[in-house]
Scaffold this motif. Structure first.
Motif, PDB file in Angstrom:
ATOM      1  N   ALA A 179       0.822  -1.218   0.000  1.00 33.32           N
ATOM      2  CA  ALA A 179       0.000   0.000   0.000  1.00 33.32           C
ATOM      3  C   ALA A 179       0.855   1.267   0.000  1.00 33.32           C
ATOM      4  N   GLU A 235      -5.700  12.126   3.829  1.00 34.87           N
ATOM      5  CA  GLU A 235      -6.472  11.486   2.760  1.00 34.87           C
ATOM      6  C   GLU A 235      -6.141   9.998   2.609  1.00 34.87           C
ATOM      7  N   ARG A 236      -5.076   9.524   3.244  1.00 35.19           N
ATOM      8  CA  ARG A 236      -4.702   8.107   3.170  1.00 35.19           C
ATOM      9  C   ARG A 236      -5.121   7.318   4.410  1.00 35.19           C
ATOM     10  N   ASP A 266      -8.112   6.420   5.775  1.00 35.44           N
ATOM     11  CA  ASP A 266      -9.139   5.383   5.644  1.00 35.44           C
ATOM     12  C   ASP A 266      -8.575   4.107   5.019  1.00 35.44           C
ATOM     13  N   ALA A 267      -7.754   4.245   3.988  1.00 36.15           N
ATOM     14  CA  ALA A 267      -7.161   3.073   3.339  1.00 36.15           C
ATOM     15  C   ALA A 267      -6.207   2.348   4.287  1.00 36.15           C
ATOM     16  N   LEU A 268      -5.432   3.108   5.056  1.00 40.93           N
ATOM     17  CA  LEU A 268      -4.499   2.510   6.004  1.00 40.93           C
ATOM     18  C   LEU A 268      -5.241   1.757   7.108  1.00 40.93           C
ATOM     19  N   GLN A 327      -8.194   0.500   6.946  1.00 39.19           N
ATOM     20  CA  GLN A 327      -8.811  -0.693   6.356  1.00 39.19           C
ATOM     21  C   GLN A 327      -7.804  -1.820   6.187  1.00 39.19           C
ATOM     22  N   GLU A 328      -6.579  -1.503   5.763  1.00 36.75           N
ATOM     23  CA  GLU A 328      -5.528  -2.526   5.635  1.00 36.75           C
ATOM     24  C   GLU A 328      -5.242  -3.174   6.981  1.00 36.75           C
ATOM     25  N   ASP A 330      -8.338  -5.294   8.104  1.00 39.91           N
ATOM     26  CA  ASP A 330      -8.461  -6.506   7.296  1.00 39.91           C
ATOM     27  C   ASP A 330      -7.396  -7.535   7.672  1.00 39.91           C
TER      28      ASP A 330
END
Length: 105
Positions: free
Chosen positions: A25, A63-64, A66-68, A70-71, A74
């Motif tokens: 990521a 801005e990063r 939410d993706a972090l 989620q990783e 998960d």
């Protein structure tokens, strides 16, 4: 630049998996600390109710986040049965020691 600090406390066996996922990521900086503690359910099978975990801290642009998150979630759900926490904290200022100047990560 708007920064956040993402803090995750998870089981130690998750570290290698999480490092790999974060590298994919494009997260290229994290701090890992060994910690002990307990949450809602202390360890009933030990005289010491705490268990060992790792704390991971990552500074990231807002801005990063939410993706972090989620990783991390998960990866943790797949290997440690939903144990752990993730928190997102604001970062007021960020300095690089090498240059002694305020900077973005």
């Amino acid at each position: 630049m708007d920064l956040r600090c993402v803090v995750a406390i998870v089981r130690p066996e998750l570290l290698k998996t999480l490092e790999g996922r974060l590298a994919i990521a494009h997260v290229h900086g994290l701090t890992v600390t060994r910690v002990k503690g307990f949450g809602v359910h202390p360890n009933p099978f030990s005289n010491d109710c705490t268990t060992e975990h790792i704390k991971i801290e990552v500074f990231v642009q807002s801005e990063r986040v939410d993706a972090l998150v989620q990783e991390i979630v998960d990866a943790a759900r797949g290997t440690s049965g939903d144990d752990g926490i993730v928190a997102v904290l604001p970062v007021e200022r960020f300095f690089r020691v090498r240059t002694a100047s305020e900077a973005a990560p």
